[in-house]
Design an enzyme around this catalytic site. Structure first.
Site, PDB file in Angstrom:
ATOM      1  N   GLU A 152     -24.760  -1.218  22.959  1.00  0.00           N
ATOM      2  CA  GLU A 152     -23.521  -0.697  23.778  1.00  0.00           C
ATOM      3  C   GLU A 152     -23.820  -1.351  25.263  1.00  0.00           C
ATOM      4  O   GLU A 152     -23.944  -0.675  26.281  1.00  0.00           O
ATOM      5  CB  GLU A 152     -23.429   0.588  23.688  1.00  0.00           C
ATOM      6  CG  GLU A 152     -22.811   1.106  22.538  1.00  0.00           C
ATOM      7  CD  GLU A 152     -22.476   2.678  22.472  1.00  0.00           C
ATOM      8  OE1 GLU A 152     -22.971   3.513  23.440  1.00  0.00           O
ATOM      9  OE2 GLU A 152     -21.666   3.097  21.621  1.00  0.00           O
ATOM     10  N   GLU A 309     -21.032   2.413  14.256  1.00  0.00           N
ATOM     11  CA  GLU A 309     -21.385   3.994  14.521  1.00  0.00           C
ATOM     12  C   GLU A 309     -20.049   4.547  14.603  1.00  0.00           C
ATOM     13  O   GLU A 309     -19.036   4.300  15.095  1.00  0.00           O
ATOM     14  CB  GLU A 309     -22.011   4.116  16.037  1.00  0.00           C
ATOM     15  CG  GLU A 309     -23.313   3.488  16.077  1.00  0.00           C
ATOM     16  CD  GLU A 309     -23.913   3.744  17.596  1.00  0.00           C
ATOM     17  OE1 GLU A 309     -23.619   4.880  18.154  1.00  0.00           O
ATOM     18  OE2 GLU A 309     -24.593   3.081  18.130  1.00  0.00           O
TER      19      GLU A 309
HETATM   20  C1  GAL Z   1     -23.459   5.706  21.034  1.00  0.00           C
HETATM   21  C2  GAL Z   1     -24.987   5.211  21.239  1.00  0.00           C
HETATM   22  C3  GAL Z   1     -25.939   5.730  19.971  1.00  0.00           C
HETATM   23  C4  GAL Z   1     -25.843   7.412  20.149  1.00  0.00           C
HETATM   24  C5  GAL Z   1     -24.417   7.861  20.208  1.00  0.00           C
HETATM   25  C6  GAL Z   1     -24.247   9.136  19.960  1.00  0.00           C
HETATM   26  O1  GAL Z   1     -22.810   5.503  21.903  1.00  0.00           O
HETATM   27  O2  GAL Z   1     -24.667   3.828  20.752  1.00  0.00           O
HETATM   28  O3  GAL Z   1     -27.230   5.458  20.316  1.00  0.00           O
HETATM   29  O4  GAL Z   1     -26.323   7.655  21.426  1.00  0.00           O
HETATM   30  O5  GAL Z   1     -23.678   7.303  21.049  1.00  0.00           O
HETATM   31  O6  GAL Z   1     -22.885   9.675  19.834  1.00  0.00           O
END
Ligand code: GAL
Length: 678
Positions: A152, A309
Site C-alpha cells: 500500500e 485484501e
Molecule cells: C491494510 C494493510 C494490511 C492490514 C490491513 C488491516 O491496509 O495492507 O497490512 O494492516 O490494512 O485492515
C-alpha cells in the site's frame, strides 16, 4: 497470473500469511487448515525485513526457505512480498534522514510501519538490495507465483517534507518546466509576489501563514505520486531481471488512496491488485464496495484483477468496528468476483495475538475452527472451486464515469466557493443512483478513449486539462452522450481558471455560460419547476446553444435555468447546476440512461446483478443484499436468490440481440428491506 505448476485452480483464494508471528508447530497446522479451506495462494513476508536482514548486509533465509517449502509441498502458491514497507530498526538508526517529515514539520518516528521518505537514496538502496536477495534466492522456487512489492504505497504517509524530498522536488520541477520563467508562469507566482529567481529557492509547500500557492501544492502531489512510483519501479526492475515471467504487483487502494495517480501506476504492474475494506457503519457500504471494484477493473483496463485484501469480519481501525453479519463475507467476495476479480484474498490467514492488529478479524479467528467465520471461509473456498471457469471472463459496461485523481487533488485545495463542494460525494451519489438502477459502470480518465461508452458521466470534475476537454468535446461531437454536474471544467492543469465564463473547458460542449457561482447556505434547499429539489449549489446559468430542461423556482437563481441539454455534433451533453439527491437524482439518471438507449432495472432494490462474459458463456451474478428471497426470471429458467445469498447462473452466449432479458420480482408476500441489520 503465472503458475509454477500446471494444474492450478483458476480462481485464486487465500490471504496474507504471517508465519513469523507463530512458532513452527503452528505452521503445519496452518497448512492443514489452508488445505481444508481450499486456499491456493498466500502472501508471505510482507513485513519481515528485519528477519531476513537482521543486520545491514547480513541475510537469514532459513525460516522463509522452510515455510516456502512446506507451502510448495502442500500445493499452495506464494505471492512473495518484498518487505520494504517496514524498514528495520538498524536502518532508522543508521539513516535518520530517511524519516518522513509532515507538512507541519513533524519528523515521524520508527517503531511502526509505513513509508519512508520516498526520495531517500539510502532507502532506495536498502530496499533494492533486500529485493535483489529475495529475487535471486526464490527465482526458481516451485511455490513462487507472484511478487507483492511493498505494501500500500502512500499509506499512511505519502507526502514528505524532508530535505531529500525538497531536493528531488526541485529536480522534478526542472524536468517538468525547463525554465524558471515557465514555472513562474504555470504557478502564477506574480500573485502575492512569490516569483522564484533560482531553483534552490523553491521549497516543498510546507505549512505557511495562510494559503500556499495552489499550483505548487498540486505539483507536489504529482511529484509525490511519481516519487512513490519510482520506488516501486526500482524494486520491480530488480525482480524482472531474475523472474521475467512471474507477474509483479503492488496492492492499490483504488477509491481510498489519493496519494497515487493509479492511472499512471496501473501501466507499471503486471496485474492490478487492490485492497478494499468496508466502511462498516455505512448502510450503503456494499455499493461503495462495488464502486471500488469497478474502478479497480477499469484501472486494469478490463482485465481480471486480484482482490489482495479484504476482511472476513471487523477491522480494527474504524471508530466502531462492526462485525460482518452471516453471509456478508461471501456477498462481498462475490461482488468483487462479479466485477472482474480472479483472486479473492483476505487480510489475514491467522489472527495476530499481539501488535496493532490483534483485534482485526482473520480467516482463522482467535476462537478457531469452531466458528461461523471459519465455516464461511471454508464454504467460500469450495464455492470458488466450482466457479473456476469464470476466470478470465470480462465485464462489459456501457456507462463510463470520469475519475481523475488530479481533479481530486485540485478540488481538495483551500479557498473554494463552498466547503460543501465535494468531488467524491458527487461521484458516490451518481454511482449509487446507477447501482440502484442495475447499471454496471466503468471508470475512465477524461483523456481516455471513450468511444465504447453510450453514456459518460462527469459528477463534478473541477480540473480538466485542454487535452481532456478536447477529448470530451470530440466524444460528444462523434455521437456520445455526456452528463456533467456542477463545478466542472473550471480550471486547467495548473489550477488556473480558464479565460472567460465558466465552465471554460466545457462551455462549448455544454452550450452554457455561468456568469456567477451561487453557492447556497448550509441546509438551504432550492426548488426546480420539474418538481425536484436542489442543495449546496446553483449557478447564474446562461444557455448559448443549450435548451433548458428545468429552471429554478426559488433561491438565488429563481427564474434561471437549472438543467440544460445541448445537441453538439451528433451527440448530446447535459448540465446539472445543483445537487440533486435520492429520487430526484434517480429520475434524472434514469431519463439520461433512457435517452442513451440503456435499460435500467430498478425492479428490486438491494439485488445486485452483474455479468461477466467469456467467449461462450454469460455468468450472471445475483447477489441478494436484502433479508427477503427474490425471484429472478430469465426466459424459461426462474431462479430464487434466497435472502442474503448469492447465485451464479451460466447462460450460453446467444447470437447478437437474442440474449433473453432478465426480470426480477420479490418472492410472494415478502417485504424486502436493504441490509436490515446495519
Ligand atoms: C491494510 C494493510 C494490511 C492490514 C490491513 C488491516 O491496509 O495492507 O497490512 O494492516 O490494512 O485492515
Amino acid at each position: 497470473m503465472s503458475s509454477s505448476r500446471p494444474t492450478r485452480p483458476a480462481i485464486r483464494y487465500g490471504g496474507d500469511y504471517n508465519p513469523e508471528q507463530w512458532p513452527r508447530e503452528t505452521w503445519r497446522e496452518d497448512i492443514e487448515l489452508m488445505k481444508q479451506a481450499r486456499i491456493n495462494l498466500v502472501s508471505v513476508g510482507i513485513f519481515s525485513w528485519v528477519l531476513l536482514e537482521p543486520r545491514e548486509g547480513e541475510y537469514e533465509f532459513g525460516w522463509l526457505d522452510e515455510i516456502m517449502g512446506l507451502l510448495a509441498d502442500a500445493g499452495i502458491d506464494v505471492d512473495l512480498g518484498t518487505p520494504t514497507a517496514a524498514p528495520p530498526a538498524w536502518f532508522w538508526k543508521k539513516y535518520p534522514d530517511s524519516h518522513p517529515v509532515t507538512r507541519e514539520g513533524v519528523r515521524l518516528g520508527g517503531g511502526s510501519r509505513g513509508m519512508v521518505s520516498p526520495s531517500s537514496p539510502e532507502y532506495r538502496r536498502a530496499a533494492t538490495a533486500i529485493t535483489e536477495q529475495l529475487a535471486r534466492r526464490y527465482a526458481q522456487h516451485p511455490a513462487l507465483a507472484m511478487w507483492h512489492v511493498h505494501n500500500e504505497y502512500g499509506a499512511p504517509v505519502s507526502e514528505s517534507y524532508d530535505g531529500h524530498s525538497v531536493a528531488a522536488f526541485q529536480q522534478w520541477l526542472r524536468q517538468r518546466y525547463g525554465t524558471l520563467d515557465e514555472l513562474n508562469a504555470a504557478w502564477g507566482t506574480l500573485f502575492w509576489g512569490q516569483c522564484y529567481g533560482e531553483w534552490s529557492q523553491i521549497d516543498a509547500p510546507r505549512l505557511a501563514a495562510t494559503v500556499s500557492n495552489q499550483a505548487q501544492r498540486l505539483d507536489f502531489r504529482r511529484f509525490t505520486s511519481d516519487a512513490l512510483l519510482a520506488c516501486y519501479i526500482a524494486e520491480r526492475d530488480v525482480i524482472r531481471r531474475y523472474t521475467p515471467d512471474v507477474p509483479v504487483t503492488t496492492n492499490f487502494m483504488a477509491t481510498n488512496c489519493l496519494a497515487a495517480d493509479y492511472w499512471r501506476w496501473a501501466r507499471e504492474v503486471d496485474v492490478v491488485s487492490n485492497d478494499h475494506y468496508l466502511v462498516a457503519e455505512r448502510a450503503d457500504n456494499h455499493i461503495l464496495l462495488a464502486m471500488d471494484a469497478d474502478l479497480t477493473r477499469s484501472l486494469a483496463g478490463g482485465a481480471p484483477w486480484v482482490l489482495m485484501e479484504h476482511s472476513t469480519g471487523a477491522v480494527n481501525w474504524q471508530p466502531r468496528n462492526i462485525a460482518k453479519r452471516a453471509g456478508e463475507l461471501a456477498r462481498n467476495s462475490m461482488s468483487h468476483l462479479a466485477r472482474g476479480a480472479d483472486a479473492i484474498m483476505f487480510f489475514q490467514f491467522r489472527a495476530s495475538r499481539f501488535g496493532a492488529e490483534k483485534f482485526h478479524s482473520a480467516m482463522l479467528p482467535h476462537a478457531g475452527t469452531g466458528t461461523r467465520i471459519w465455516r464461511e471461509v471454508c464454504e467460500l473456498g469450495s464455492t470458488l472451486e466450482t466457479l473456476a471457469d469464470v476466470a478470465g471472463s470480462r465485464v462489459h459496461a456501457r456507462v463510463g464515469m470520469l475519475w481523475d485523481t488530479e481533479s481530486f487533488w485540485a478540488q481538495d485545495l483551500d479557498w473554494h466557493p463552498s466547503i460543501e463542494l465535494d468531488h467524491r460525494e458527487r461521484i458516490e451519489a451518481y454511482y449509487r443512483a446507477l447501482w440502484e438502477l442495475g447499471v454496471t459502470v466503468d471508470f475512465a480518465h477524461p483523456s481516455a478513449d471513450l468511444s465504447g461508452y453510450d453514456l459518460v458521466i462527469a459528477p463534478s470534475l473541477y480540473l480538466v486539462t485542454p487535452e481532456s476537454a478536447a477529448n470530451l468535446e470530440g466524444y460528444v461531437a462523434g455521437g456520445g452522450r455526456l452528463l456533467v454536474s456542477y463545478f466542472s471544467g473550471i480550471v486547467d492543469g495548473t489550477d488556473a481558471v480558464y479565460p472567460g465564463a465558466a465552465p471554460g473547458a466545457l462551455r462549448e460542449v455544454l452550450g452554457v455560460e455561468i456568469h456567477e457561482f451561487l453557492p447556497l447556505h448550509e441546509g438551504e434547499l432550492v426548488t426546480l419547476d420539474d418538481g425536484s429539489t436542489g442543495a449546496v449549489w446553483a449557478d447564474d446559468l446562461h444557455p448559448t446553444t443549450a435548451r433548458v430542461l428545468a429552471s429554478y423556482t426559488s433561491g438565488p437563481a429563481a427564474g434561471a435555468p437549472a438543467i440544460t441539454e445541448n445537441a453538439h455534433g451528433s451527440g448530446t451533453a447535459w448540465y446539472v447546476s445543483t445537487r440533486l439527491d435520492g429520487e430526484d437524482l434517480a429520475q434524472l439518471v434514469a431519463a439520461v440512461l433512457s435517452r442513451s438507449g440503456i435499460d435500467a432495472d430498478a425492479a428490486h432494490p438491494g439485488l445486485e446483478i452483474v455479468e461477466r462474459r467469456s467467449a461462450d458463456t454469460v455468468y450472471r451474478f445475483l447477489i441478494n443484499h436484502t433479508n427477503a428471497d427474490i425471484e429472478v426470471s430469465a426466459g424459461e429458467s426462474p431462479v430464487t436468490v434466497p435472502a442474503g445469498q448469492v447465485r451464479v447462473v451460466r447462460d450460453p452466449v446467444h447470437p447478437e440481440g437474442t440474449q433473453h432479458e432478465w426480470s426480477t420480482r420479490h418472492a410472494p408476500d415478502s417485504a424486502p428491506h436493504v441490509k436490515e441489520d446495519v
